[in-house]
Design a protein around this motif. Structure first.
Motif, mmCIF file in Angstrom:
data_model
loop_
_atom_site.group_PDB
_atom_site.id
_atom_site.type_symbol
_atom_site.label_atom_id
_atom_site.label_comp_id
_atom_site.label_asym_id
_atom_site.label_seq_id
_atom_site.Cartn_x
_atom_site.Cartn_y
_atom_site.Cartn_z
ATOM 1 N N ASP A 123 -48.290 -51.601 -14.416
ATOM 2 C CA ASP A 123 -47.684 -51.749 -15.735
ATOM 3 C C ASP A 123 -46.230 -52.220 -15.595
ATOM 4 O O ASP A 123 -45.791 -53.154 -16.253
ATOM 5 N N GLY A 135 -48.930 -44.814 -16.344
ATOM 6 C CA GLY A 135 -49.459 -45.988 -17.043
ATOM 7 C C GLY A 135 -50.583 -45.629 -17.992
ATOM 8 O O GLY A 135 -51.352 -44.699 -17.751
ATOM 9 N N GLY A 136 -50.656 -46.349 -19.105
ATOM 10 C CA GLY A 136 -51.762 -46.167 -20.045
ATOM 11 C C GLY A 136 -51.764 -44.827 -20.751
ATOM 12 O O GLY A 136 -52.815 -44.249 -21.026
HETATM 13 O O1 CDP Z 1 -48.056 -45.452 -21.229
HETATM 14 P P1 CDP Z 1 -48.318 -46.737 -21.942
HETATM 15 O O2 CDP Z 1 -48.807 -47.830 -20.987
HETATM 16 O O3 CDP Z 1 -49.215 -46.586 -23.125
HETATM 17 O O4 CDP Z 1 -46.942 -47.205 -22.571
HETATM 18 P P2 CDP Z 1 -45.747 -48.085 -21.973
HETATM 19 O O5 CDP Z 1 -44.639 -47.974 -22.963
HETATM 20 O O6 CDP Z 1 -46.282 -49.441 -21.610
HETATM 21 O O7 CDP Z 1 -45.315 -47.310 -20.667
HETATM 22 C C1 CDP Z 1 -45.868 -47.598 -19.438
HETATM 23 C C2 CDP Z 1 -45.528 -46.570 -18.404
HETATM 24 O O8 CDP Z 1 -44.141 -46.558 -18.151
HETATM 25 C C3 CDP Z 1 -45.836 -45.131 -18.802
HETATM 26 O O9 CDP Z 1 -47.198 -44.803 -18.724
HETATM 27 C C4 CDP Z 1 -44.990 -44.399 -17.798
HETATM 28 O O10 CDP Z 1 -45.677 -44.315 -16.548
HETATM 29 C C5 CDP Z 1 -43.757 -45.282 -17.688
HETATM 30 N N1 CDP Z 1 -42.647 -44.722 -18.511
HETATM 31 C C6 CDP Z 1 -41.686 -43.982 -17.865
HETATM 32 O O11 CDP Z 1 -41.757 -43.825 -16.642
HETATM 33 N N2 CDP Z 1 -40.662 -43.427 -18.591
HETATM 34 C C7 CDP Z 1 -40.592 -43.575 -19.933
HETATM 35 N N3 CDP Z 1 -39.586 -43.025 -20.615
HETATM 36 C C8 CDP Z 1 -41.581 -44.320 -20.588
HETATM 37 C C9 CDP Z 1 -42.591 -44.887 -19.838
#
Ligand code: CDP
Length: 240
Positions: A178, A132-133
């Motif tokens: 998240d 997350g994040g």
């Molecule tokens: O990471 P962030 O919160 O900025 O972006 P998000 O697109 O809201 O993704 C949230 C979380 O989803 C990521 O931090 C990852 O832990 C997970 N994720 C994942 O497991 N696999 C992906 N291909 C993309 C995101």
């Protein structure tokens, strides 16, 4: 954002990892972690680990991108295949292209690009572990890496997210929050300039929740900002 009913995220006022609503995960920042880069930084926000490398100002290729008035900032966000439970397919995708773009827009306002006419400044962000994040951890790392590269800046940019889980506004969502929460609002902020350089939103807030989330996120970025400055000071003292 998943359905909030999927999993209980708040119990007796505490979050799944025991935090209070306005508490950050443990944050670690280190400047100057790569030898080959002109500037670099490593950032841990709980289980999210990011590294940023900066190259430049340097000759820009391809030449048609050159701007006679200022440096061209290029940013590349990437998630390592091993950074998540399910292997992430290597290479750019829609999400990483979007995050690269908003990262550039979050950093550009604080860099004196006009001091480096006709050059390119490249910022590479690699997410080594994701919980997350990641975009905000990447921006926090990139900002320290730019300063570490000696690039003239008006301010540092610190970033963190606030959101909503089980109808409670919370700071710095972990991966589960998240995934199963109701809202996520990443923010990047330049405290000295008092300028928000990134504000995105996934999910819904009432007006009141938005105000609380904004307050939490700005408080969070100010705490992260202090750790960014500390990391740069430590790096400087070490090289004396
Ligand atoms: O990471 P962030 O919160 O900025 O972006 P998000 O697109 O809201 O993704 C949230 C979380 O989803 C990521 O931090 C990852 O832990 C997970 N994720 C994942 O497991 N696999 C992906 N291909 C993309 C995101």
């Amino acid at each position: 954002m998943g359905k909030s009913s999927d999993i209980k995220l708040i119990t007796d006022g505490k979050r799944i990892d025991g935090r209070k609503p306005n508490e950050l995960r443990p944050v670690k920042i280190k400047a100057g972690v790569l030898e080959r880069a002109d500037g670099s930084a490593y950032v841990e926000v709980g289980g999210t680990h990011a590294i940023a490398a900066v190259y430049g100002p340097r000759t820009l290729h391809p030449r048609h991108l050159v701007n006679a008035q200022k440096a061209v900032l290029r940013t590349k966000y990437d998630m390592a295949p091993f950074s998540v439970d399910d292997r992430k397919r290597p290479g750019p995708d829609r999400r990483s292209i979007e995050i690269s773009k908003v990262t550039r827009e979050a950093l550009e306002p604080v860099i004196f690009l006009e001091q480096y006419k006709k050059t390119g400044i490249d910022v590479f962000i690699e997410i080594l572990q994701s919980d997350g994040g990641t975009r905000v951890a990447g921006i926090t790392a990139a900002s320290v890496a730019l300063a570490d590269a000696g690039i003239a800046m008006r301010d540092l940019v610190a970033a963190c997210a606030a959101g909503k889980v089980d109808d409670t506004v919370v700071l710095d969502l972990c991966g589960k929050e998240d995934n199963f929460g109701q809202a996520d609002m990443p923010i990047a902020y330049a405290p000295n300039e008092d300028k928000i350089t990134l504000l995105q939103m996934d999910g819904d807030f009432t007006e009141e929740e938005f105000e609380t989330a904004l307050k939490y996120a700005l408080d969070g970025t100010k705490r992260i900002y202090e750790l960014q400055k500390k990391a740069l000071k430590e790096r400087y003292e070490k090289n004396e």
